[in-house]
Design an enzyme around this catalytic site. Structure first.
Site, PDB file in Angstrom:
ATOM      1  CD  GLN A 124      -2.894  -1.156   2.364  1.00 23.05           C
ATOM      2  OE1 GLN A 124      -2.988  -0.195   3.125  1.00 23.05           O
ATOM      3  NE2 GLN A 124      -3.570  -2.279   2.550  1.00 23.05           N
ATOM      4  CG  HIS A 157      -3.774   0.262   7.430  1.00 26.15           C
ATOM      5  ND1 HIS A 157      -4.514  -0.118   8.528  1.00 26.15           N
ATOM      6  CD2 HIS A 157      -4.225  -0.481   6.392  1.00 26.15           C
ATOM      7  CE1 HIS A 157      -5.379  -1.058   8.159  1.00 26.15           C
ATOM      8  NE2 HIS A 157      -5.213  -1.305   6.864  1.00 26.15           N
ATOM      9  CD  GLU A 196     -15.384   4.957  11.701  1.00 26.80           C
ATOM     10  OE1 GLU A 196     -14.722   6.012  11.822  1.00 26.80           O
ATOM     11  OE2 GLU A 196     -15.542   4.139  12.627  1.00 26.80           O
ATOM     12  CE1 TYR A 247     -10.182  -7.458   6.689  1.00 27.78           C
ATOM     13  CE2 TYR A 247      -8.826  -6.191   8.191  1.00 27.78           C
ATOM     14  CZ  TYR A 247      -9.600  -6.271   7.052  1.00 27.78           C
ATOM     15  OH  TYR A 247      -9.799  -5.157   6.278  1.00 27.78           O
TER      16      TYR A 247
HETATM   17 CA   LIG Z   1     -14.321   5.615  14.231  1.00 33.36          CA
END
Ligand SMILES: [Ca+2]
Ligand SMILES: [Ca+2]
Length: 386
Positions: A93, A178, A256, A277
């Site tokens: 990533q 991330h 979100e 997970y």
């Molecule tokens: Ca949150």
């Protein structure tokens, strides 16, 4: 890896006719009528597209290249981009990530970009340690210490000059995931940067770490934590009012949309409407009202990446928040009523949408997440062709 889980879920969910096509313009449907989708260029894992005031586009490719799109042509890689930690593998990533033009670019030719930066000192006995919450998806062969960084540079033709790193994630850690580091300017000229949790969970609640935070870098260069308790925020957008919105990927479920306000805590990893997970539960947001609840959550996930508030006139969407979707292979359009979401539309693109921005003429520009990724331009199919 989380991202491959998301890809598997998507392959099962999407009908095969939505597989990406190349060639002549394609048409997709929306509530505003049919949309023409033109394919302007192909790129390897493009991550961000940023329009310049003179009509040129800056595009990053995750493997470490910055290119300029001008007069229908893609440039050779711009020189002067620092080396990133990119390694070609499914879980990667990192690499060259976001790019954004200075609000005063026309005067100063300044740009900002983010990338994953290897630590100067790498010790040979570093090892990734498993975390059962990832359900066996961590790459345990990884041993490189990496952290995201934001750099500022002057764009001069096809080269970067005066490249200067202005902010670094702390601490650097092992892991390919991330980093986040999407960027948006606030109304006051400060640069907001999303700093992902680097798949380490707890630093998102540690005021001494800048992982899992939204950072605000003032025009004088001082970087402060703006908000905390975030996971992997791959989209950020400033509303004309100056309010800053962030979309973040949840774990299993619980993507979100957050309105990020100074000094507030958004709960990760203590609460999430998703779960880990390995299927172990994470208490939902409503169990801990002391944390800022998301304005909206998505389960199943959309995997948001890239977002902006539309203010053009080509589409009847002024004031709406548009976000790219990776696993959802869509552009998600949200209409707001104050700080609440009123309606949601999914514009099905049949591609993993990595970034979306508005062009100066009100069209929508997008890049797709693929080794054979695309730069796309979306305009109403009923409008005249350029
Ligand atoms: Ca949150
Ligand atoms: Ca939960």
């Amino acid at each position: 890896m989380p991202s491959s889980l998301r890809m598997a879920a998507l392959a099962a969910a999407l009908p095969s006719l939505l597989v990406a096509q190349s060639g002549p313009p394609q048409t997709v449907s929306s509530t505003a009528g049919p949309i023409r989708v033109e394919r302007l260029a192909s790129l390897e894992f493009p991550w961000a597209v940023a329009p310049l005031p003179d009509g040129r586009l800056l595009i990053t490719e995750k493997p470490g290249r910055l290119r300029i799109f001008e007069n229908g042509q893609l440039s050779a890689p711009v020189s002067g981009v620092p080396k990133t930690s990119y390694r070609e593998r499914k879980a990667e990533q990192g690499g060259l990530l976001d790019v954004i033009a200075d609000p005063n670019f026309a005067q100063n030719q300044r740009i900002y970009f983010s990338f994953s930066e290897p630590a100067e000192k790498q010790s040979p006995d570093q090892k990734e340690t498993d975390d059962k919450r990832f359900g066996g998806f961590l790459d345990l062969s990884d041993n490189m210490l990496v952290g995201a960084a934001v750099a500022r540079a002057t764009l001069d033709g096809n080269q970067l000059k005066d490249v200067q790193v202005i902010w670094r994630q702390t601490p650097k850690t092992i892991g390919r995931g991330h980093f986040a580091t999407r960027m948006a300017f606030g109304k006051d000229g400060a640069l907001f940067v999303t700093s992902g949790d680097r798949m380490r969970f707890d630093p998102a609640q540690d005021p001494k770490a800048t992982l899992g935070k939204v950072m605000r870098i003032a025009p004088d260069g001082r970087a402060d934590i703006w908000s905390s308790g975030h996971r992997n925020m791959l989209a950020i957008a400033t509303q004309p009012s100056g309010q800053v919105w962030v979309l973040e990927m949840g774990p299993l479920g619980g993507d979100e949309l957050n309105l990020v306000e100074q000094r507030k805590n958004y709960g990760w990893p203590i609460v999430s409407d998703g779960d880990n997970y390995d299927k172990s539960a994470i208490p939902d947001h409503k169990t801990r009202p002391e944390f800022q609840a998301p304005v909206r959550t998505w389960t199943p996930v959309i995997s948001p990446s890239g977002a902006f508030f539309y203010d053009g006139s080509l589409f009847p969407w002024k004031g709406d928040l548009l976000a790219g979707g990776l696993s959802s292979q869509a552009i998600v359009r949200l209409t707001l009523d104050g700080n609440k979401v009123k309606t949601e539309e999914r514009i099905i693109m049949g591609r993993r949408m990595r970034d979306v921005v508005q062009a100066s003429d009100g069209a929508i520009l997008a890049v797709t997440d693929d080794k054979q990724g695309e730069l796309l331009r979306l305009s109403p199919a009923t409008a005249k062709t350029r």
